[in-house]
Design a protein around this motif. Sequence first.
Motif, PDB file in Angstrom:
ATOM      1  N   ASP A  79      48.001  47.960  44.320  1.00  0.00           N
ATOM      2  CA  ASP A  79      47.414  48.817  43.298  1.00  0.00           C
ATOM      3  C   ASP A  79      48.443  49.899  42.937  1.00  0.00           C
ATOM      4  O   ASP A  79      48.866  50.659  43.810  1.00  0.00           O
ATOM      5  CB  ASP A  79      46.133  49.455  43.833  1.00  0.00           C
ATOM      6  CG  ASP A  79      45.419  50.296  42.781  1.00  0.00           C
ATOM      7  OD1 ASP A  79      46.004  50.558  41.713  1.00  0.00           O
ATOM      8  OD2 ASP A  79      44.271  50.697  43.037  1.00  0.00           O
ATOM      9  N   SER A 122      55.141  47.732  41.989  1.00  0.00           N
ATOM     10  CA  SER A 122      53.859  47.658  41.281  1.00  0.00           C
ATOM     11  C   SER A 122      53.795  48.687  40.165  1.00  0.00           C
ATOM     12  O   SER A 122      53.327  48.400  39.045  1.00  0.00           O
ATOM     13  CB  SER A 122      52.700  47.891  42.266  1.00  0.00           C
ATOM     14  OG  SER A 122      52.696  46.912  43.281  1.00  0.00           O
ATOM     15  N   LYS A 125      53.622  48.001  36.048  1.00  0.00           N
ATOM     16  CA  LYS A 125      52.588  48.602  35.204  1.00  0.00           C
ATOM     17  C   LYS A 125      53.201  49.579  34.190  1.00  0.00           C
ATOM     18  O   LYS A 125      52.793  49.597  33.012  1.00  0.00           O
ATOM     19  CB  LYS A 125      51.571  49.331  36.085  1.00  0.00           C
ATOM     20  CG  LYS A 125      50.358  49.847  35.331  1.00  0.00           C
ATOM     21  CD  LYS A 125      49.549  48.719  34.724  1.00  0.00           C
ATOM     22  CE  LYS A 125      48.853  47.894  35.784  1.00  0.00           C
ATOM     23  NZ  LYS A 125      47.941  46.884  35.214  1.00  0.00           N
ATOM     24  N   PHE A 159      50.085  43.061  33.768  1.00  0.00           N
ATOM     25  CA  PHE A 159      48.782  43.378  33.184  1.00  0.00           C
ATOM     26  C   PHE A 159      47.642  42.747  33.979  1.00  0.00           C
ATOM     27  O   PHE A 159      46.497  43.217  33.913  1.00  0.00           O
ATOM     28  CB  PHE A 159      48.723  42.887  31.729  1.00  0.00           C
ATOM     29  CG  PHE A 159      49.459  43.765  30.751  1.00  0.00           C
ATOM     30  CD1 PHE A 159      48.991  45.034  30.461  1.00  0.00           C
ATOM     31  CD2 PHE A 159      50.619  43.326  30.140  1.00  0.00           C
ATOM     32  CE1 PHE A 159      49.659  45.850  29.563  1.00  0.00           C
ATOM     33  CE2 PHE A 159      51.294  44.129  29.239  1.00  0.00           C
ATOM     34  CZ  PHE A 159      50.809  45.403  28.951  1.00  0.00           C
ATOM     35  N   PHE A 160      47.936  41.669  34.709  1.00  0.00           N
ATOM     36  CA  PHE A 160      46.887  40.939  35.429  1.00  0.00           C
ATOM     37  C   PHE A 160      47.022  41.026  36.951  1.00  0.00           C
ATOM     38  O   PHE A 160      46.028  40.923  37.665  1.00  0.00           O
ATOM     39  CB  PHE A 160      46.902  39.457  35.013  1.00  0.00           C
ATOM     40  CG  PHE A 160      46.744  39.242  33.538  1.00  0.00           C
ATOM     41  CD1 PHE A 160      45.490  39.302  32.958  1.00  0.00           C
ATOM     42  CD2 PHE A 160      47.846  39.003  32.738  1.00  0.00           C
ATOM     43  CE1 PHE A 160      45.331  39.105  31.589  1.00  0.00           C
ATOM     44  CE2 PHE A 160      47.699  38.800  31.374  1.00  0.00           C
ATOM     45  CZ  PHE A 160      46.435  38.860  30.802  1.00  0.00           C
ATOM     46  N   TRP A 161      48.262  41.213  37.430  1.00  0.00           N
ATOM     47  CA  TRP A 161      48.469  41.223  38.884  1.00  0.00           C
ATOM     48  C   TRP A 161      49.692  42.053  39.236  1.00  0.00           C
ATOM     49  O   TRP A 161      50.706  42.010  38.551  1.00  0.00           O
ATOM     50  CB  TRP A 161      48.676  39.803  39.399  1.00  0.00           C
ATOM     51  CG  TRP A 161      49.015  39.750  40.861  1.00  0.00           C
ATOM     52  CD1 TRP A 161      48.146  39.735  41.911  1.00  0.00           C
ATOM     53  CD2 TRP A 161      50.331  39.725  41.440  1.00  0.00           C
ATOM     54  NE1 TRP A 161      48.828  39.709  43.105  1.00  0.00           N
ATOM     55  CE2 TRP A 161      50.175  39.691  42.851  1.00  0.00           C
ATOM     56  CE3 TRP A 161      51.628  39.723  40.893  1.00  0.00           C
ATOM     57  CZ2 TRP A 161      51.264  39.666  43.709  1.00  0.00           C
ATOM     58  CZ3 TRP A 161      52.717  39.705  41.752  1.00  0.00           C
ATOM     59  CH2 TRP A 161      52.529  39.660  43.155  1.00  0.00           C
ATOM     60  N   THR A 162      49.571  42.834  40.285  1.00  0.00           N
ATOM     61  CA  THR A 162      50.703  43.549  40.877  1.00  0.00           C
ATOM     62  C   THR A 162      50.593  43.395  42.390  1.00  0.00           C
ATOM     63  O   THR A 162      49.490  43.197  42.922  1.00  0.00           O
ATOM     64  CB  THR A 162      50.695  45.044  40.504  1.00  0.00           C
ATOM     65  OG1 THR A 162      49.425  45.615  40.856  1.00  0.00           O
ATOM     66  CG2 THR A 162      50.947  45.251  39.011  1.00  0.00           C
ATOM     67  N   LEU A 194      54.031  40.988  31.409  1.00  0.00           N
ATOM     68  CA  LEU A 194      52.750  40.306  31.190  1.00  0.00           C
ATOM     69  C   LEU A 194      52.029  40.071  32.508  1.00  0.00           C
ATOM     70  O   LEU A 194      50.804  40.248  32.603  1.00  0.00           O
ATOM     71  CB  LEU A 194      52.998  38.979  30.472  1.00  0.00           C
ATOM     72  CG  LEU A 194      51.755  38.165  30.103  1.00  0.00           C
ATOM     73  CD1 LEU A 194      50.868  38.949  29.141  1.00  0.00           C
ATOM     74  CD2 LEU A 194      52.143  36.824  29.493  1.00  0.00           C
ATOM     75  N   LEU A 195      52.783  39.701  33.535  1.00  0.00           N
ATOM     76  CA  LEU A 195      52.187  39.514  34.857  1.00  0.00           C
ATOM     77  C   LEU A 195      51.581  40.812  35.363  1.00  0.00           C
ATOM     78  O   LEU A 195      50.517  40.816  35.996  1.00  0.00           O
ATOM     79  CB  LEU A 195      53.250  39.001  35.834  1.00  0.00           C
ATOM     80  CG  LEU A 195      52.810  38.779  37.286  1.00  0.00           C
ATOM     81  CD1 LEU A 195      51.739  37.692  37.353  1.00  0.00           C
ATOM     82  CD2 LEU A 195      54.008  38.417  38.162  1.00  0.00           C
TER      83      LEU A 195
END
Length: 271
Positions: free
Chosen positions: A34, A64, A68, A28-31, A25-26
């Motif tokens: 990139d 990352s 994703k 989806f908003f932050w990694t 879930l994290l």
Amino acid sequence: MKKRRMNNYLKVGLALTLLLAALILLGFFWTPYDPTAMSVGPKLDAPSLRHLLGTDKFGRDILSRVMKGAGTTFAIAAATVAIGAVCGTAVGALTGYFGGVVDEALMRFNDAMTAFPSILLALVVISVLGPGKKYNVVLALGLVFIPSFARVTRTAFAALRDVNYVKSARLMGAGSGRILLVHILPNTMQVLLPAVTIGFNNAVLAEASMSYLGIGVTPPDASLGYMLSEAQGMFTAAPWYALGTGLVIVLLVFGVGLIGEGLQRRDREVA
């Protein structure tokens, strides 16, 4: 009546799965970086405080990409199981409750689908729809999973259609729809929930396998299966790439598998 308690299998499985779900879930908003950005670090850099899982041959941050890619795999598996469970349960409910011609027609079609290896059938569907697209992978795997859910549900509904509380509801004028949804379906959960966990694990492995072969999710989208395919040729030079990616798949399947085992053991204890 015995009270249902959470056993150790269920506790460990939920803890592990929720931990991975939080990481997904994290993602989806932050990694940390990139996932598609190249040269964010040295190529094939070993794990460090800056890159916890190291970098790949393009200098991309593996952590990352794993975050994703795990989100992609989780979403595809969840959507696949949703399609298989909803459609398969509907087919199984109709055939198990009504029997007769409906049962014969739908189950013969179900048998025809199960006659083909599931992955082979998914490959055929993907080849028709076109590889590399998430929605096509979901649709292909969802269709493949319908027969297994239909067979499990049919057995459960056939066993419950003549029990006393169903007969009483029928005598009181309840329609078939109400009987199926209100009186029978809730009592099949002890069979359906373990089937869902098994289906989810199979979907995770199927999606990873298809992406590994290059016909599932492909770049620029991150995919655990495709990442394993990339890591295969670099296992000697950068073993952390394959280990980090593979460990997420193993832990996800292991955690959900423990939940399924815990549910079955809990139901046996109650019975």
